[in-house]
Structures are given as C-alpha cells and as structure tokens.
Design a protein around this motif. Structure first.
Motif, short mmCIF file in Angstrom:
data_model
loop_
_atom_site.label_atom_id
_atom_site.label_comp_id
_atom_site.label_asym_id
_atom_site.label_seq_id
_atom_site.Cartn_x
_atom_site.Cartn_y
_atom_site.Cartn_z
N GLU A 13 -23.06 -26.32 -54.10
CA GLU A 13 -24.10 -25.29 -54.19
C GLU A 13 -25.48 -25.87 -53.90
O GLU A 13 -26.32 -25.23 -53.26
CB GLU A 13 -24.08 -24.66 -55.59
CG GLU A 13 -25.07 -23.51 -55.76
CD GLU A 13 -24.98 -22.87 -57.13
OE1 GLU A 13 -25.90 -22.11 -57.47
OE2 GLU A 13 -23.99 -23.12 -57.86
N ASP A 16 -25.67 -26.84 -50.08
CA ASP A 16 -25.88 -25.67 -49.22
C ASP A 16 -27.36 -25.33 -49.13
O ASP A 16 -27.83 -24.84 -48.09
CB ASP A 16 -25.10 -24.47 -49.77
CG ASP A 16 -23.60 -24.58 -49.53
OD1 ASP A 16 -23.18 -25.41 -48.70
OD2 ASP A 16 -22.84 -23.84 -50.19
N LYS A 17 -28.10 -25.60 -50.20
CA LYS A 17 -29.53 -25.31 -50.21
C LYS A 17 -30.30 -26.25 -49.29
O LYS A 17 -31.38 -25.88 -48.79
CB LYS A 17 -30.08 -25.39 -51.63
CG LYS A 17 -29.57 -24.29 -52.55
CD LYS A 17 -30.11 -24.44 -53.96
CE LYS A 17 -29.57 -23.35 -54.88
NZ LYS A 17 -30.05 -23.52 -56.28
N GLU A 20 -30.58 -24.62 -45.94
CA GLU A 20 -31.44 -23.43 -45.93
C GLU A 20 -32.90 -23.79 -46.14
O GLU A 20 -33.77 -22.91 -46.15
CB GLU A 20 -31.00 -22.47 -47.06
CG GLU A 20 -29.56 -22.00 -46.94
CD GLU A 20 -29.07 -21.33 -48.22
OE1 GLU A 20 -29.87 -21.27 -49.19
OE2 GLU A 20 -27.93 -20.86 -48.23
N HIS A 21 -33.18 -25.08 -46.31
CA HIS A 21 -34.54 -25.49 -46.69
C HIS A 21 -35.49 -25.39 -45.50
O HIS A 21 -35.18 -25.84 -44.40
CB HIS A 21 -34.53 -26.93 -47.22
CG HIS A 21 -35.71 -27.21 -48.09
ND1 HIS A 21 -36.96 -27.46 -47.58
CD2 HIS A 21 -35.84 -27.26 -49.44
CE1 HIS A 21 -37.81 -27.65 -48.56
NE2 HIS A 21 -37.16 -27.54 -49.71
N LEU A 210 -32.74 -32.49 -53.44
CA LEU A 210 -33.32 -31.18 -53.16
C LEU A 210 -34.80 -31.13 -53.55
O LEU A 210 -35.64 -30.59 -52.81
CB LEU A 210 -32.55 -30.09 -53.90
CG LEU A 210 -33.02 -28.65 -53.67
CD1 LEU A 210 -32.96 -28.27 -52.20
CD2 LEU A 210 -32.19 -27.67 -54.50
#
Length: 220
Positions: A13, A16-17, A20-21, A210
């Motif tokens: 999870e 996956d971010k 999309e960053h 992240l």
C-alpha cells in the motif's frame, strides 16, 4: 511464501503511493522543477553517507566472511556506485561535490530516517539491519522500472532520463536481486514472531521512504 514476498505484501500500500507521487510523476514526465530535484539530490547524497554507516555497523556485527563481504559491498555501493549519478547531476547544477557535506545539513525528515536506521544497526541484529536497509535499494529499482515502463516512449530529451535509467538498469536489477536473495537466505527460516518484528522494521522504513519523497516535493 518467500520472506521478501511477505515483506512486500505488507508494504504494498505504501509502495503504490510512490508511483502516484507528484515528485516521481514529474521525473517521469520531465516536468519536475529542477531546483526541487537539486535539493533532493543534495539530501539524498547526504543520506547515502549515513546509509553507508548502517552497512558499516553490519560489517562489525557480521558472523562470517560471506556476511562481511556482503555488507562491505553495501558500503562501497552506497558511497561510490550510487552517488555517481548524483554527482553528475549536481556538478551540472554547479555544486562542488567536496563541499556538499560541509555546506548542507540533513533536514529533519532525512535525519529522522537515517537516525532510525542507525539505531537499528546499533541495537538490532543482522536481520534487523537487512530489514531496515532493503526498502531503499529495492524500492528505487521498483520505481525506476515502473517509470521506464510507463514513459519509455517519452524519455528522449527528458532531463531525468539518466536518473530513471540508473535505477532501471540491468546492473541495478542484479544488485537488487542479490540483496533479496540474501534477505531470504538469512531471514527465511526465522520464527513467525521474528518475521513479524522484521516486517515492522521494513514497513516503517518504507514509510520513511514515502516521507522522503514528500519532503523532496514540498520542501522542508
């Protein structure tokens, strides 16, 4: 299930971010503000110095020649091989490489992340160290491959093509695979309870990755 598959499933999870960053989308599209990239490279260069120290502590804790050689390679890979692309870009930005670690300081996110890994290296075991360093090596290859696949027809003329190609290269895939295999060899036969503890280290380090991207995009 392989130990590293277990780690990935629990961090998916977060990973996956990454894709999309906006910072990484900007790299793929070639639209990222270059000063953001310069500041990111400086912080990542400083990060790699601290990251190498984690491998150095693992050298001290190594139980045999195989482990010692592996972690020694981690030290040299961090401060020689991986910094090469950083240095190319930073010289292009007019930065003097020999002055970087004196001119700039770790920002709060960077210091928090590297302090976490260094604390793991001091208080933890070889297995803890592996779980702590693996997200960096593995996720950068993951990101590089995904960006190259998505933007393969648009890379020519992209200022960030060299960065993408570095982390998507066959050499880096080989480097990643060697560390994944090493992690499975060292940690694969541990108890479920111990694997759960190492999973927590891996997930936390993935979250720090992240936060590093957030810092790079938003500034600090």
């Amino acid at each position: 299930m392989l130990f590293t598959d277990y780690l990935y499933e629990n961090a998916k999870e977060i990973w996956d971010k990454y894709l999309e960053h906006p910072f990484l989308i900007g790299i793929g599209e070639g639209t990222l503000d270059k000063d953001k990239f310069r500041k990111y490279l400086i912080q990542d260069y400083l990060y790699l110095i601290e990251y190498a120290k984690v491998y150095a502590m693992a050298c001290v804790k190594s139980r045999n020649m195989k482990e010692l050689k592996k972690f020694h390679n981690g030290v040299s890979g961090s401060i020689e091989t991986e910094t090469a692309n950083h240095i190319m870009y930073l010289k292009g930005f007019g930065e003097k490489i020999e002055e970087l670690e004196f001119k700039y300081k770790l920002n709060m996110t960077n210091e928090s992340y590297t302090s976490y890994m260094k604390s793991i290296s001091v208080t933890g075991t070889i297995e803890d160290i592996i779980a702590g360093v693996l997200p960096c090596t593995w996720s950068y290859n993951y990101i590089g491959l995904k960006l190259k696949e998505k933007y393969k027809d648009k890379l020519e003329g992209n200022f960030y093509e060299s960065w993408i190609e570095t982390y998507a290269s066959d050499e880096y895939v080989k480097f990643r695979d060697e560390w994944i295999d090493f992690a499975n060899e060292i940690c694969g036969n541990l108890s479920s309870e111990r694997k759960e503890e190492l999973k927590d280290v891996f997930v936390r380090a993935s979250q720090y990755e992240l936060e590093f991207w957030n810092m790079a995009y938003k500034g600090e």
